[in-house]
Design an enzyme around this catalytic site. Structure first.
Site, PDB file in Angstrom:
ATOM      1  NE  ARG A 146      -3.872  -2.165   2.291  1.00 50.14           N
ATOM      2  CZ  ARG A 146      -3.706  -3.482   2.350  1.00 50.14           C
ATOM      3  NH1 ARG A 146      -2.487  -3.997   2.566  1.00 50.14           N
ATOM      4  NH2 ARG A 146      -4.730  -4.297   2.180  1.00 50.14           N
TER       5      ARG A 146
ATOM      6  CG  HIS B  86      -0.945  -5.485  -4.421  1.00 52.84           C
ATOM      7  ND1 HIS B  86       0.144  -5.334  -3.593  1.00 52.84           N
ATOM      8  CD2 HIS B  86      -1.634  -6.545  -3.917  1.00 52.84           C
ATOM      9  CE1 HIS B  86       0.123  -6.262  -2.656  1.00 52.84           C
ATOM     10  NE2 HIS B  86      -0.936  -7.017  -2.817  1.00 52.84           N
TER      11      HIS B  86
ATOM     12  CG  HIS C 288       0.271 -11.842  -4.609  1.00 49.49           C
ATOM     13  ND1 HIS C 288      -0.639 -12.690  -4.027  1.00 49.49           N
ATOM     14  CD2 HIS C 288       0.237 -10.710  -3.874  1.00 49.49           C
ATOM     15  CE1 HIS C 288      -1.217 -12.104  -2.994  1.00 49.49           C
ATOM     16  NE2 HIS C 288      -0.712 -10.901  -2.872  1.00 49.49           N
ATOM     17  CB  SER C 289       2.882 -18.109  -6.102  1.00 51.72           C
ATOM     18  OG  SER C 289       2.871 -18.253  -7.503  1.00 51.72           O
ATOM     19  CE1 TYR C 290      -3.071 -15.398  -3.686  1.00 48.26           C
ATOM     20  CE2 TYR C 290      -3.429 -15.821  -1.354  1.00 48.26           C
ATOM     21  CZ  TYR C 290      -3.536 -15.000  -2.462  1.00 48.26           C
ATOM     22  OH  TYR C 290      -4.114 -13.761  -2.324  1.00 48.26           O
TER      23      TYR C 290
ATOM     24  CG  ASP D 229      -2.243  -8.702   4.919  1.00 46.50           C
ATOM     25  OD1 ASP D 229      -3.292  -8.156   4.566  1.00 46.50           O
ATOM     26  OD2 ASP D 229      -1.187  -8.689   4.253  1.00 46.50           O
TER      27      ASP D 229
ATOM     28  CD  GLU E  88       2.020 -10.368  -0.781  1.00 48.41           C
ATOM     29  OE1 GLU E  88       2.020  -9.133  -1.034  1.00 48.41           O
ATOM     30  OE2 GLU E  88       1.090 -10.925  -0.180  1.00 48.41           O
TER      31      GLU E  88
HETATM   32  C1  FUC Z   1      -3.555  -6.982   0.415  1.00 50.26           C
HETATM   33  C2  FUC Z   1      -2.193  -7.294   0.996  1.00 50.26           C
HETATM   34  C3  FUC Z   1      -1.987  -8.759   1.114  1.00 50.26           C
HETATM   35  C4  FUC Z   1      -2.267  -9.464  -0.205  1.00 50.26           C
HETATM   36  C5  FUC Z   1      -3.653  -9.101  -0.676  1.00 50.26           C
HETATM   37  C6  FUC Z   1      -3.953  -9.728  -2.030  1.00 50.26           C
HETATM   38  O1  FUC Z   1      -4.530  -7.281   1.354  1.00 50.26           O
HETATM   39  O2  FUC Z   1      -2.047  -6.685   2.267  1.00 50.26           O
HETATM   40  O3  FUC Z   1      -0.648  -9.016   1.472  1.00 50.26           O
HETATM   41  O4  FUC Z   1      -1.302  -9.030  -1.153  1.00 50.26           O
HETATM   42  O5  FUC Z   1      -3.768  -7.709  -0.803  1.00 50.26           O
END
Ligand code: FUC
Length: 350
Positions: free
Chosen positions: A96, A121, A195-197, A253, A315
């Site tokens: 963010r 992102h 951003h793989s799970y 997170d 990440e």
């Molecule tokens: C936000 C980020 C998380 C994750 C999510 C898809 O909530 O804080 O880490 O990337 O997006």
């Protein structure tokens, strides 16, 4: 079942049409393998990893990442209440940026907001939703694919045209090596991540029985909006202390501060199949996330019902909101300089 000796397994690469964007642009899927049979599948939408199959000692294969079977599902996932960014490349700025605003060279930059008043992102349409171009693909001694994306000056209101190059490599030691580089036409900010799970037990189970290590005693303090306050928290003997192995949390997170140079960042171990993943990076932080969701609206691969415990993200990145925190490592990329980010996800089957 015939188990091929390594010398018989050839490294391969294939290209298939994966789907068409709404404007008709073709999205292709590329599949690479190394001599051990490790397989990687990447699509040009978001330079996204859709599959990562690992060979186990017993000859079985396990797909250790979540993903979707169709381009439509990837596109639709960005309309979910909280998009999961499934397997995506994230940028121009991962994490963010507070109030979607920062100052650069005494100029106030106001980004598009997409997470309350903040930018998350890369904004409304970040790199995860862009069509990348394949520049190079290798099979043989080295299995790798290089993708590029050119982000125009002013995209999501970021200054500078940013030329990004991303190479995924499968090493013969069963590592997934991710190398990013970027150059800009004028000073800007950059922070890219993957951003793989991950789920070492296959993408149909949950991660709660898998053991997590995060090799640090510090993490970033954040506000209720998950915005860093600029302070670092000591986490020894707290719920966030994963210095010694602990079961994956059901919700996390947070950005962990990587200050043990030349050591691993984090690891994940699955006792059920004795598969371990170790994360190495040259980045100052690793943001760990359990909670990605498809809200029962989109099925995963093989018609899987993904839920918040299906996978865990590592990440690796600079800290979120670094442009607004002078005490964080700078996220500024000067004109003429080069941004580089290397991360390795190393897999071992015991
Ligand atoms: C936000 C980020 C998380 C994750 C999510 C898809 O909530 O804080 O880490 O990337 O997006």
């Amino acid at each position: 079942m015939e188990i091929k000796r390594n010398s018989q397994i050839k490294t391969t690469s294939t290209k298939d049409l994966f789907g068409l964007m709404p404007d008709g642009t073709a999205i292709y899927a590329y599949e690479l393998s190394n001599k051990n049979g490790m397989k990687l599948k990447v699509i040009t939408y978001g330079a996204t990893i859709t599959k990562l199959e690992m060979p186990l000692k017993n000859g079985e294969m396990v797909d250790v990442v979540l993903g979707f079977d169709s381009l439509e599902s990837y596109i639709q996932s960005f309309n979910l209440p909280s998009p999961p960014y499934m397997g995506a490349t994230v940028g121009r700025y991962a994490g963010r940026i507070y109030k979607s605003t920062f100052s650069l060279n005494r100029k106030k930059i106001i980004l598009n907001k997409n997470d309350n008043d903040n930018s998350l992102h890369g904004g409304a349409i970040g790199f995860s939703q862009k069509v990348w171009t394949v520049k190079d693909i290798h099979s043989g001694k080295k299995s790798s694919i290089t993708l590029t994306y050119s982000s125009p000056a002013g995209e999501e209101n970021y200054p500078g045209k940013l030329e990004v190059e991303l190479t995924y490599t499968l090493s013969k030691e069963n590592e997934l090596i991710i190398e990013y580089s970027a150059k800009t036409t004028e000073d800007t900010v950059v922070n890219l991540t993957h951003h793989s799970y991950f789920n070492l037990d296959g993408h149909l189970s949950n991660v709660l029985d898998q053991e997590l290590i995060v090799n640090t005693h510090r993490m970033l303090e954040t506000s209720v909006e998950n915005i860093p306050t600029g302070r670092f928290l000591e986490i020894e003997n707290t719920d966030f202390d994963f210095f010694a192995p602990k079961k994956c949390p059901s919700k996390i997170d947070n950005t962990f501060v990587l200050d043990r140079k030349d050591e691993f960042a984090a690891s994940l171990f699955n006792k059920k199949n004795n598969l371990k993943m170790t994360v190495y990076t040259n980045q100052p932080g690793v943001h760990i996330y359990v909670g990605g969701n498809c809200f029962n609206a989109i099925k995963g691969k093989a018609n899987a019902d993904y839920h918040p415990l299906s996978g865990i993200c590592f990440e690796t990145q600079n800290y979120p909101d670094a442009p607004n925190n002078q005490n964080f490592p700078s996220a500024v990329l000067k004109k003429g300089a080069e941004y580089t980010h290397n991360t390795i996800y190393k897999f071992q089957s015991f």
